[in-house]
Design a protein around this motif. Structure first.
Motif, PDB file in Angstrom:
ATOM      1  N   HIS A 164     -10.922   3.166 -14.075  1.00 59.63           N
ATOM      2  CA  HIS A 164     -11.952   2.646 -13.169  1.00 59.63           C
ATOM      3  C   HIS A 164     -11.555   1.333 -12.495  1.00 59.63           C
ATOM      4  CE1 HIS A 164     -14.165   5.779 -15.093  1.00 59.63           C
ATOM      5  NE2 HIS A 164     -14.303   5.127 -16.223  1.00 59.63           N
ATOM      6  N   HIS A 165     -10.262   1.113 -12.324  1.00 57.35           N
ATOM      7  CA  HIS A 165      -9.783  -0.033 -11.551  1.00 57.35           C
ATOM      8  C   HIS A 165      -9.157   0.496 -10.266  1.00 57.35           C
ATOM      9  CE1 HIS A 165     -10.410  -3.062 -14.684  1.00 57.35           C
ATOM     10  NE2 HIS A 165      -9.981  -2.153 -15.539  1.00 57.35           N
ATOM     11  N   TYR A 166      -9.758   0.145  -9.135  1.00 56.09           N
ATOM     12  CA  TYR A 166      -9.332   0.712  -7.860  1.00 56.09           C
ATOM     13  C   TYR A 166      -9.064  -0.395  -6.845  1.00 56.09           C
ATOM     14  CZ  TYR A 166     -11.623   4.638 -10.196  1.00 56.09           C
ATOM     15  OH  TYR A 166     -12.013   5.577 -11.122  1.00 56.09           O
ATOM     16  N   THR A 167      -8.313  -0.036  -5.787  1.00 59.09           N
ATOM     17  CA  THR A 167      -7.978  -1.014  -4.747  1.00 59.09           C
ATOM     18  C   THR A 167      -8.404  -0.570  -3.355  1.00 59.09           C
ATOM     19  OG1 THR A 167      -5.767  -0.062  -4.369  1.00 59.09           O
ATOM     20  CG2 THR A 167      -5.971  -1.775  -6.089  1.00 59.09           C
ATOM     21  N   TRP A 168      -8.912   0.667  -3.234  1.00 60.83           N
ATOM     22  CA  TRP A 168      -9.379   1.171  -1.941  1.00 60.83           C
ATOM     23  C   TRP A 168     -10.611   2.039  -2.157  1.00 60.83           C
ATOM     24  CZ3 TRP A 168     -10.114   6.191  -0.202  1.00 60.83           C
ATOM     25  CH2 TRP A 168     -10.452   6.315   1.162  1.00 60.83           C
ATOM     26  N   TRP A 169     -11.571   1.891  -1.229  1.00 61.58           N
ATOM     27  CA  TRP A 169     -12.794   2.685  -1.258  1.00 61.58           C
ATOM     28  C   TRP A 169     -13.090   3.166   0.150  1.00 61.58           C
ATOM     29  CZ3 TRP A 169     -11.862  -1.970  -3.345  1.00 61.58           C
ATOM     30  CH2 TRP A 169     -11.979  -2.110  -4.744  1.00 61.58           C
ATOM     31  N   SER A 170     -13.536   4.386   0.281  1.00 66.56           N
ATOM     32  CA  SER A 170     -13.982   4.885   1.578  1.00 66.56           C
ATOM     33  C   SER A 170     -15.174   4.065   2.060  1.00 66.56           C
ATOM     34  CB  SER A 170     -14.374   6.362   1.451  1.00 66.56           C
ATOM     35  OG  SER A 170     -15.029   6.795   2.624  1.00 66.56           O
TER      36      SER A 170
ATOM     37  N   SER B 263      -4.422  14.326   0.257  1.00 65.28           N
ATOM     38  CA  SER B 263      -3.260  13.475   0.472  1.00 65.28           C
ATOM     39  C   SER B 263      -3.456  12.159  -0.261  1.00 65.28           C
ATOM     40  CB  SER B 263      -3.071  13.207   1.966  1.00 65.28           C
ATOM     41  OG  SER B 263      -1.989  12.322   2.174  1.00 65.28           O
ATOM     42  N   GLY B 264      -2.438  11.736  -0.947  1.00 64.45           N
ATOM     43  CA  GLY B 264      -2.520  10.539  -1.782  1.00 64.45           C
ATOM     44  C   GLY B 264      -2.637  10.868  -3.249  1.00 64.45           C
ATOM     45  N   PHE B 265      -2.960  12.146  -3.541  1.00 61.72           N
ATOM     46  CA  PHE B 265      -3.046  12.568  -4.937  1.00 61.72           C
ATOM     47  C   PHE B 265      -2.436  13.966  -5.112  1.00 61.72           C
ATOM     48  CE2 PHE B 265      -5.536  13.724  -8.888  1.00 61.72           C
ATOM     49  CZ  PHE B 265      -4.962  12.750  -9.695  1.00 61.72           C
ATOM     50  N   LEU B 266      -1.568  14.324  -4.209  1.00 62.91           N
ATOM     51  CA  LEU B 266      -0.910  15.624  -4.290  1.00 62.91           C
ATOM     52  C   LEU B 266       0.166  15.609  -5.377  1.00 62.91           C
ATOM     53  CD1 LEU B 266      -0.507  16.329  -0.469  1.00 62.91           C
ATOM     54  CD2 LEU B 266      -2.205  17.331  -2.026  1.00 62.91           C
ATOM     55  N   PRO B 267       0.413  16.724  -6.012  1.00 67.49           N
ATOM     56  CA  PRO B 267       1.411  16.761  -7.104  1.00 67.49           C
ATOM     57  C   PRO B 267       2.769  16.207  -6.698  1.00 67.49           C
ATOM     58  CG  PRO B 267       0.147  18.797  -7.081  1.00 67.49           C
ATOM     59  CD  PRO B 267      -0.277  18.023  -5.850  1.00 67.49           C
ATOM     60  N   GLN B 268       3.229  16.536  -5.499  1.00 63.43           N
ATOM     61  CA  GLN B 268       4.543  16.067  -5.068  1.00 63.43           C
ATOM     62  C   GLN B 268       4.569  14.542  -4.915  1.00 63.43           C
ATOM     63  OE1 GLN B 268       6.132  18.258  -1.757  1.00 63.43           O
ATOM     64  NE2 GLN B 268       7.733  16.769  -1.324  1.00 63.43           N
ATOM     65  N   GLU B 269       3.459  13.974  -4.429  1.00 65.88           N
ATOM     66  CA  GLU B 269       3.377  12.519  -4.282  1.00 65.88           C
ATOM     67  C   GLU B 269       3.362  11.834  -5.644  1.00 65.88           C
ATOM     68  OE1 GLU B 269       0.719  12.117  -0.250  1.00 65.88           O
ATOM     69  OE2 GLU B 269      -0.298  12.683  -2.087  1.00 65.88           O
TER      70      GLU B 269
ATOM     71  N   ASP C 275       0.856  -1.177   0.000  1.00 66.92           N
ATOM     72  CA  ASP C 275       0.000   0.000   0.000  1.00 66.92           C
ATOM     73  C   ASP C 275       0.896   1.233   0.000  1.00 66.92           C
ATOM     74  OD1 ASP C 275      -1.745   2.063   0.481  1.00 66.92           O
ATOM     75  OD2 ASP C 275      -2.521   1.284   2.381  1.00 66.92           O
ATOM     76  N   TYR C 276       0.940   1.909  -1.148  1.00 68.58           N
ATOM     77  CA  TYR C 276       1.786   3.100  -1.290  1.00 68.58           C
ATOM     78  C   TYR C 276       1.058   4.373  -0.865  1.00 68.58           C
ATOM     79  CZ  TYR C 276       5.394   0.475  -3.801  1.00 68.58           C
ATOM     80  OH  TYR C 276       6.389  -0.411  -4.132  1.00 68.58           O
ATOM     81  N   ASN C 277      -0.246   4.291  -0.673  1.00 71.08           N
ATOM     82  CA  ASN C 277      -1.041   5.462  -0.306  1.00 71.08           C
ATOM     83  C   ASN C 277      -0.850   6.615  -1.289  1.00 71.08           C
ATOM     84  OD1 ASN C 277      -2.863   5.306   1.980  1.00 71.08           O
ATOM     85  ND2 ASN C 277      -1.082   4.719   3.205  1.00 71.08           N
ATOM     86  N   ILE C 278      -0.644   6.275  -2.571  1.00 67.55           N
ATOM     87  CA  ILE C 278      -0.480   7.282  -3.626  1.00 67.55           C
ATOM     88  C   ILE C 278      -1.199   6.792  -4.881  1.00 67.55           C
ATOM     89  CG2 ILE C 278       1.128   8.524  -5.126  1.00 67.55           C
ATOM     90  CD1 ILE C 278       3.285   8.129  -2.964  1.00 67.55           C
ATOM     91  N   CYS C 279      -2.031   7.633  -5.465  1.00 69.62           N
ATOM     92  CA  CYS C 279      -2.557   7.406  -6.818  1.00 69.62           C
ATOM     93  C   CYS C 279      -1.597   8.076  -7.796  1.00 69.62           C
ATOM     94  CB  CYS C 279      -3.946   8.019  -6.974  1.00 69.62           C
ATOM     95  SG  CYS C 279      -5.226   7.228  -6.015  1.00 69.62           S
ATOM     96  N   HIS C 280      -1.082   7.329  -8.730  1.00 70.57           N
ATOM     97  CA  HIS C 280      -0.058   7.874  -9.613  1.00 70.57           C
ATOM     98  C   HIS C 280      -0.624   8.854 -10.634  1.00 70.57           C
ATOM     99  CE1 HIS C 280       3.106   7.133 -12.968  1.00 70.57           C
ATOM    100  NE2 HIS C 280       3.359   8.244 -12.307  1.00 70.57           N
ATOM    101  N   THR C 281      -1.708   8.483 -11.299  1.00 66.81           N
ATOM    102  CA  THR C 281      -2.258   9.320 -12.368  1.00 66.81           C
ATOM    103  C   THR C 281      -3.745   9.554 -12.151  1.00 66.81           C
ATOM    104  OG1 THR C 281      -2.943   7.547 -13.871  1.00 66.81           O
ATOM    105  CG2 THR C 281      -0.617   8.211 -13.955  1.00 66.81           C
ATOM    106  N   ALA C 282      -4.309  10.456 -12.943  1.00 65.14           N
ATOM    107  CA  ALA C 282      -5.740  10.749 -12.850  1.00 65.14           C
ATOM    108  C   ALA C 282      -6.581   9.513 -13.144  1.00 65.14           C
ATOM    109  CB  ALA C 282      -6.097  11.879 -13.814  1.00 65.14           C
ATOM    110  N   MET C 283      -6.032   8.563 -13.885  1.00 67.33           N
ATOM    111  CA  MET C 283      -6.749   7.338 -14.201  1.00 67.33           C
ATOM    112  C   MET C 283      -6.926   6.459 -12.962  1.00 67.33           C
ATOM    113  SD  MET C 283      -5.703   4.424 -17.016  1.00 67.33           S
ATOM    114  CE  MET C 283      -5.400   5.657 -18.281  1.00 67.33           C
ATOM    115  N   ASP C 284      -6.137   6.728 -11.937  1.00 66.90           N
ATOM    116  CA  ASP C 284      -6.106   5.864 -10.763  1.00 66.90           C
ATOM    117  C   ASP C 284      -7.002   6.338  -9.626  1.00 66.90           C
ATOM    118  OD1 ASP C 284      -4.119   4.102 -11.872  1.00 66.90           O
ATOM    119  OD2 ASP C 284      -2.653   5.687 -11.525  1.00 66.90           O
ATOM    120  N   ILE C 285      -7.850   7.348  -9.904  1.00 68.05           N
ATOM    121  CA  ILE C 285      -8.699   7.892  -8.858  1.00 68.05           C
ATOM    122  C   ILE C 285     -10.036   8.297  -9.469  1.00 68.05           C
ATOM    123  CG2 ILE C 285      -7.765  10.235  -9.126  1.00 68.05           C
ATOM    124  CD1 ILE C 285      -7.903  10.485  -6.041  1.00 68.05           C
TER     125      ILE C 285
END
Length: 256
Positions: A200-206, A170-176, A150-160
């Motif tokens: 639309h492929h995800y691994t975590w949901w609130s 947090s988890g989608f900040l530019p620096q991350e 679990d990296y706690n980071i979405c890399h691209t807009a496709m990942d969220i």
């Protein structure tokens, strides 16, 4: 060879939702767990179940009970297990565990979340900076490396699910996101994206707002493999139907 990564959000909680029945049916050869939230001495019944399924098991728990912690279960006994990374505060939180096998090494990693406030976000950035150097040095001795977790980071807009509304989350900040991109460029493969370019492929949901049923999620769990492992990669699948946590497992099929 099947390798699973899974943030179980508490191994005791997951075990009440038939996690071990699912694990048996998964036929996983190795499984990397994050957020186990337990020390082995606290869970003798769970340890017995793991051993009944034929796994060697290794744990690196946080000093704080009920918090963080990683584990690796493997039907193949590793040649060596490395507990932690030598950075005191990271090791106190139980975030890095590595098992070395004949032809590759497997790491279970759990990056901090910064969602609770600025102090934890600062610690997340500190971890990221340390981890980049740590892995760069480690690869000199272990070039065949898979870092699952679990990296706690979405890399691209496709990942969220909603990149615009989460631009300051947090988890989608530019620096991350920049860090994740540079980490991949340093010689790693995002194995899921190697096989699947679709959104639309995800691994975590609130847990809130029925997010999982609506598939309003984030892809923050990865198997990252070093480039020398490329020819051994066979397939990667996200398994959203496994519901033991707010995360779901990610399966990597590897040529043994």
């Amino acid at each position: 060879m099947n390798i699973i990564s899974y943030n179980v959000n508490g191994i005791r909680s997951a075990s009440t939702k038939d996690f071990f029945g699912w694990l048996q049916s998964s036929e996983a050869d190795m499984i990397c767990l994050q957020e186990v939230k337990a020390q082995p001495v606290q869970i003798p019944e769970i340890i017995a179940l793991i051993e009944q399924l034929g796994y060697h098991h290794y744990w690196f728990s946080a000093e704080k009970k009920g918090y963080s912690g990683v584990a690796i279960f493997s039907k193949i006994k590793p040649n060596h297990v490395e507990y932690g990374c030598g950075e005191e505060w990271i090791d106190k939180e139980g975030r890095i565990l590595r098992a070395d096998f004949d032809t590759f090494s497997l790491m279970s990693v759990y990056l901090p979340s910064g969602s609770s406030g600025d102090d934890r976000q600062a610690k997340k950035y500190e971890f990221m900076q340390f981890f980049e150097t740590y892995i760069s040095n480690l690869r000199l001795s272990y070039p065949n490396l898979i870092i699952s977790g679990d990296y706690n980071i979405c890399h691209t807009a496709m990942d969220i699910h909603n990149p615009k509304s989460n631009a300051n989350s947090s988890g989608f900040l530019p620096q991350e996101r920049e860090w994740m991109g540079l980490f991949l460029e340093s010689g790693f493969i995002d194995t899921f994206r190697h096989f699947n370019k679709d959104p639309h492929h995800y691994t975590w949901w609130s847990f809130r707002a029925n997010s999982r049923a609506k598939n309003l999620g984030w892809r923050i769990d990865y198997h990252l493999a070093t480039v020398p492992m490329l020819e051994r990669l066979k397939n990667v699948e996200i398994l959203p139907d496994a519901i033991h946590s707010d995360h779901c497992p990610v399966l990597l099929e590897l040529d043994a």
